[in-house]
Scaffold this motif. Structure first.
Motif, mmCIF file in Angstrom:
data_model
loop_
_atom_site.group_PDB
_atom_site.id
_atom_site.type_symbol
_atom_site.label_atom_id
_atom_site.label_comp_id
_atom_site.label_asym_id
_atom_site.label_seq_id
_atom_site.Cartn_x
_atom_site.Cartn_y
_atom_site.Cartn_z
ATOM 1 N N MET A 79 0.849 -1.181 0.000
ATOM 2 C CA MET A 79 0.000 0.000 0.000
ATOM 3 C C MET A 79 0.887 1.234 0.000
ATOM 4 S SD MET A 79 -2.998 -1.145 2.668
ATOM 5 C CE MET A 79 -1.882 -1.155 4.074
ATOM 6 N N ASN A 80 0.820 1.995 -1.070
ATOM 7 C CA ASN A 80 1.584 3.226 -1.207
ATOM 8 C C ASN A 80 0.644 4.422 -1.253
ATOM 9 O OD1 ASN A 80 4.005 1.722 -1.427
ATOM 10 N ND2 ASN A 80 3.754 1.549 -3.653
ATOM 11 N N SER A 81 1.204 5.586 -1.023
ATOM 12 C CA SER A 81 0.436 6.833 -1.068
ATOM 13 C C SER A 81 -0.832 6.734 -0.233
ATOM 14 C CB SER A 81 0.100 7.193 -2.520
ATOM 15 O OG SER A 81 1.269 7.325 -3.299
ATOM 16 N N LEU A 82 -0.681 6.263 0.971
ATOM 17 C CA LEU A 82 -1.835 6.031 1.827
ATOM 18 C C LEU A 82 -2.542 7.336 2.182
ATOM 19 C CD1 LEU A 82 -0.367 3.218 4.025
ATOM 20 C CD2 LEU A 82 -2.540 3.084 2.789
ATOM 21 N N LYS A 83 -3.849 7.245 2.267
ATOM 22 C CA LYS A 83 -4.709 8.370 2.576
ATOM 23 C C LYS A 83 -5.540 8.058 3.813
ATOM 24 C CE LYS A 83 -5.372 9.123 -2.403
ATOM 25 N NZ LYS A 83 -6.388 9.205 -3.494
ATOM 26 N N PRO A 84 -6.044 9.077 4.488
ATOM 27 C CA PRO A 84 -6.944 8.815 5.608
ATOM 28 C C PRO A 84 -8.149 7.966 5.223
ATOM 29 C CG PRO A 84 -6.223 11.083 5.669
ATOM 30 C CD PRO A 84 -5.718 10.509 4.368
ATOM 31 N N GLU A 85 -8.581 8.050 3.980
ATOM 32 C CA GLU A 85 -9.697 7.238 3.509
ATOM 33 C C GLU A 85 -9.382 5.749 3.510
ATOM 34 O OE1 GLU A 85 -9.087 10.154 0.302
ATOM 35 O OE2 GLU A 85 -8.520 10.432 2.409
ATOM 36 N N ASP A 86 -8.111 5.387 3.620
ATOM 37 C CA ASP A 86 -7.709 3.992 3.650
ATOM 38 C C ASP A 86 -7.775 3.379 5.040
ATOM 39 O OD1 ASP A 86 -7.051 3.906 0.851
ATOM 40 O OD2 ASP A 86 -5.178 4.949 1.327
ATOM 41 N N ILE A 87 -8.119 4.164 6.024
ATOM 42 C CA ILE A 87 -8.186 3.661 7.397
ATOM 43 C C ILE A 87 -9.228 2.555 7.506
ATOM 44 C CG2 ILE A 87 -8.867 4.249 9.757
ATOM 45 C CD1 ILE A 87 -7.656 7.027 9.272
ATOM 46 N N GLY A 88 -8.889 1.521 8.242
ATOM 47 C CA GLY A 88 -9.832 0.455 8.481
ATOM 48 C C GLY A 88 -9.138 -0.818 8.912
ATOM 49 N N VAL A 89 -9.933 -1.828 9.134
ATOM 50 C CA VAL A 89 -9.420 -3.152 9.420
ATOM 51 C C VAL A 89 -9.350 -3.917 8.109
ATOM 52 C CG1 VAL A 89 -9.754 -5.308 10.676
ATOM 53 C CG2 VAL A 89 -10.371 -3.124 11.743
ATOM 54 N N TYR A 90 -8.188 -4.426 7.811
ATOM 55 C CA TYR A 90 -7.963 -5.156 6.570
ATOM 56 C C TYR A 90 -7.991 -6.651 6.846
ATOM 57 C CZ TYR A 90 -6.831 -0.907 4.026
ATOM 58 O OH TYR A 90 -6.900 0.328 3.410
ATOM 59 N N TYR A 91 -8.787 -7.355 6.060
ATOM 60 C CA TYR A 91 -8.988 -8.780 6.244
ATOM 61 C C TYR A 91 -8.463 -9.558 5.047
ATOM 62 C CZ TYR A 91 -12.268 -7.425 9.917
ATOM 63 O OH TYR A 91 -12.849 -6.891 11.036
ATOM 64 N N CYS A 92 -7.712 -10.580 5.332
ATOM 65 C CA CYS A 92 -7.263 -11.505 4.307
ATOM 66 C C CYS A 92 -8.371 -12.506 4.012
ATOM 67 C CB CYS A 92 -6.006 -12.222 4.782
ATOM 68 S SG CYS A 92 -5.304 -13.385 3.602
ATOM 69 N N ASN A 93 -8.476 -12.889 2.771
ATOM 70 C CA ASN A 93 -9.514 -13.795 2.299
ATOM 71 C C ASN A 93 -8.881 -14.860 1.417
ATOM 72 O OD1 ASN A 93 -11.123 -14.150 -0.478
ATOM 73 N ND2 ASN A 93 -12.634 -14.158 1.183
ATOM 74 N N ALA A 94 -9.364 -16.079 1.539
ATOM 75 C CA ALA A 94 -8.880 -17.165 0.698
ATOM 76 C C ALA A 94 -10.035 -18.048 0.287
ATOM 77 C CB ALA A 94 -7.824 -17.994 1.424
ATOM 78 N N VAL A 95 -9.974 -18.543 -0.940
ATOM 79 C CA VAL A 95 -10.998 -19.415 -1.489
ATOM 80 C C VAL A 95 -10.372 -20.741 -1.865
ATOM 81 C CG1 VAL A 95 -12.697 -19.745 -3.307
ATOM 82 C CG2 VAL A 95 -12.321 -17.465 -2.358
ATOM 83 N N LEU A 96 -10.947 -21.808 -1.352
ATOM 84 C CA LEU A 96 -10.543 -23.152 -1.723
ATOM 85 C C LEU A 96 -11.575 -23.708 -2.683
ATOM 86 C CD1 LEU A 96 -8.858 -22.664 0.878
ATOM 87 C CD2 LEU A 96 -9.061 -25.121 1.306
#
Length: 119
Positions: A82-99
């Motif tokens: 993640m580059n050039s981060l902005k305040p709008e990027d604030i949050g909890v980031y969740y990893c997701n995987a599909v089997l």
């Protein structure tokens, strides 16, 4: 039977960078698409980026050009640069995987990692 563990979140100044990592373990033989979603305060969870086993990627319009998703199949790990981060990027980031299985799929989620961007 699949566990996803995220790391790399934290506090960064606006315009700065972070790299998130998500390591998959367990029954990952049929691990296919992996991705990142985020949930901002007071907002619903939204897609950030996904990557297939063949390295095909897609991004939300809000992050395209700033974020890059990648994966290391040997390490069963997906990354989000993640580059050039902005305040709008604030949050909890969740990893997701599909089997993937014939005629079915299973979806797994990590515990989330907090990303905070200060002014």
């Amino acid at each position: 039977q699949v566990q996803l563990v995220e790391s790399g979140g934290g506090l960064v100044q606006a315009g700065g960078s972070l790299r998130l990592s998500c390591a998959a373990s367990g029954n990952i033989f049929r691990l296919n698409t992996m991705g990142w979603y985020r949930q901002a305060p007071g907002k619903q969870r939204e897609l950030v980026a996904t990557i297939t086993s063949g390295n095909s990627t897609n991004y939300a319009d809000s992050v395209k050009g700033r974020f890059t998703i990648s994966r290391d199949n040997a390490k069963n790990t997906v990354y989000l640069q993640m580059n050039s981060l902005k305040p709008e990027d604030i949050g909890v980031y969740y990893c997701n995987a599909v089997l993937s299985f014939p005629g079915r799929k299973y979806v797994y989620w990590g515990q989330g990692t907090q990303v905070t961007v200060s002014s």
